[in-house]
Design an enzyme around this catalytic site. Structure first.
Site, mmCIF file in Angstrom:
data_model
loop_
_atom_site.group_PDB
_atom_site.id
_atom_site.type_symbol
_atom_site.label_atom_id
_atom_site.label_comp_id
_atom_site.label_asym_id
_atom_site.label_seq_id
_atom_site.Cartn_x
_atom_site.Cartn_y
_atom_site.Cartn_z
ATOM 1 N N SER A 50 38.874 42.221 37.193
ATOM 2 C CA SER A 50 37.780 43.195 37.277
ATOM 3 C C SER A 50 38.263 44.611 36.970
ATOM 4 O O SER A 50 39.434 44.938 37.142
ATOM 5 C CB SER A 50 37.162 43.165 38.682
ATOM 6 O OG SER A 50 36.757 41.861 39.005
HETATM 7 N N1 SAM Z 1 38.464 39.807 41.251
HETATM 8 C C1 SAM Z 1 39.202 39.063 40.265
HETATM 9 C C2 SAM Z 1 40.424 39.815 39.827
HETATM 10 O O1 SAM Z 1 40.667 40.910 40.356
HETATM 11 O O2 SAM Z 1 41.147 39.303 38.976
HETATM 12 C C3 SAM Z 1 38.351 38.781 39.069
HETATM 13 C C4 SAM Z 1 37.338 37.759 39.309
HETATM 14 S S1 SAM Z 1 36.542 37.226 37.846
HETATM 15 C C5 SAM Z 1 35.516 38.588 37.443
HETATM 16 C C6 SAM Z 1 35.444 36.016 38.568
HETATM 17 C C7 SAM Z 1 36.132 34.729 38.943
HETATM 18 O O3 SAM Z 1 35.187 33.907 39.601
HETATM 19 C C8 SAM Z 1 36.657 33.924 37.772
HETATM 20 O O4 SAM Z 1 38.031 33.718 37.920
HETATM 21 C C9 SAM Z 1 35.875 32.597 37.843
HETATM 22 O O5 SAM Z 1 36.629 31.481 37.455
HETATM 23 C C10 SAM Z 1 35.513 32.565 39.320
HETATM 24 N N2 SAM Z 1 34.377 31.701 39.673
HETATM 25 C C11 SAM Z 1 33.214 31.505 39.014
HETATM 26 N N3 SAM Z 1 32.436 30.644 39.705
HETATM 27 C C12 SAM Z 1 33.119 30.311 40.839
HETATM 28 C C13 SAM Z 1 32.837 29.485 41.957
HETATM 29 N N4 SAM Z 1 31.687 28.809 42.095
HETATM 30 N N5 SAM Z 1 33.774 29.394 42.932
HETATM 31 C C14 SAM Z 1 34.942 30.059 42.837
HETATM 32 N N6 SAM Z 1 35.264 30.854 41.798
HETATM 33 C C15 SAM Z 1 34.352 30.988 40.819
#
Ligand code: SAM
Length: 202
Positions: A50
């Site tokens: 992010s």
């Molecule tokens: N905050 C993180 C960082 O600092 O790197 C970035 C997060 S990224 C924007 C969103 C993440 O949510 C992705 O890695 C994606 O694979 C995960 N994701 C999507 N759906 C999900 C779910 N149902 N359960 C867990 N993770 C999920």
């Protein structure tokens, strides 16, 4: 990461922690020259680390005092997880992509964070085993606030989550007060989708 890059963030503790956690360690070395710029970067599996401003804003919105038990949905690179681990004794984090979860475990361990447990799974349903949580942070966007997450929030707990359309959402803070749930809109945002039973179909 310095305060001039995070305009509007007033919580000094958030600014101090963001200045200390080495964001470059959470991305591929080829991206290190860009690691302290205020934008998201690719981390593999079609996902992103992010934008630092958004990490700071979400952390500030959680209004942490230090003793909270936190559930994070969407570990991604583990960068936001590290920021949370600087504030709180117990972090539970769920990531749906096994390769990202494994990489995040490794880097968090290398950096000495021992208060984080990461599970591979569908975080849209929460993690009932360790509930209730004082704070829940969702770093992927949902079409609606997942019922299970509100259910797993403790009384007076806060849930921070982007909610809306697939390409544009509103960052919301949901506060649970007994049987009442109060929602506040923070700002517009654009997150990758939360894929799962109480999120978007995969
Ligand atoms: N905050 C993180 C960082 O600092 O790197 C970035 C997060 S990224 C924007 C969103 C993440 O949510 C992705 O890695 C994606 O694979 C995960 N994701 C999507 N759906 C999900 C779910 N149902 N359960 C867990 N993770 C999920």
């Amino acid at each position: 990461m310095v305060s001039t890059q995070l305009p509007g963030i007033r919580d000094e503790r958030v600014l101090e922690v963001m200045s200390r956690v080495p964001r470059h360690r959470f991305v591929d070395p080829a991206l290190w020259p860009q690691a302290y710029s205020d934008y998201s970067l690719p981390i593999g599996a079609g996902q992103t680390i992010s934008q630092p401003y958004m990490v700071a804003l979400m952390t500030e919105s959680l209004r942490l005092s230090g003793g909270e038990k936190i559930l994070e949905i969407g570990t991604g690179s583990g960068y936001q997880t590290a920021i949370l681990a600087e504030f709180s004794a117990r972090i539970f984090s769920i990531e749906r992509e096994p390769s990202l979860a494994q990489r995040a475990r490794e880097i968090l361990s290398e950096l000495g964070y021992e208060n984080v447990v990461i599970m591979v799974g569908d975080g849209s349903k929460g993690w009932r085993q360790f509930s209730p949580y004082d704070r829940i942070l969702v770093t992927a966007s949902a079409p609606e606030v997942p019922y299970s997450l509100v259910e797993q929030l403790s009384d007076n707990g806060l849930l921070v989550i982007p909610v809306g359309e697939r390409d544009h959402q509103v960052l919301k803070v949901i506060e649970k007060k007994g049987r009442e749930v109060v929602a506040d809109d923070i700002c517009g945002c654009s997150f990758v989708p939360l894929i799962g039973e109480e999120g978007w179909p995969g």
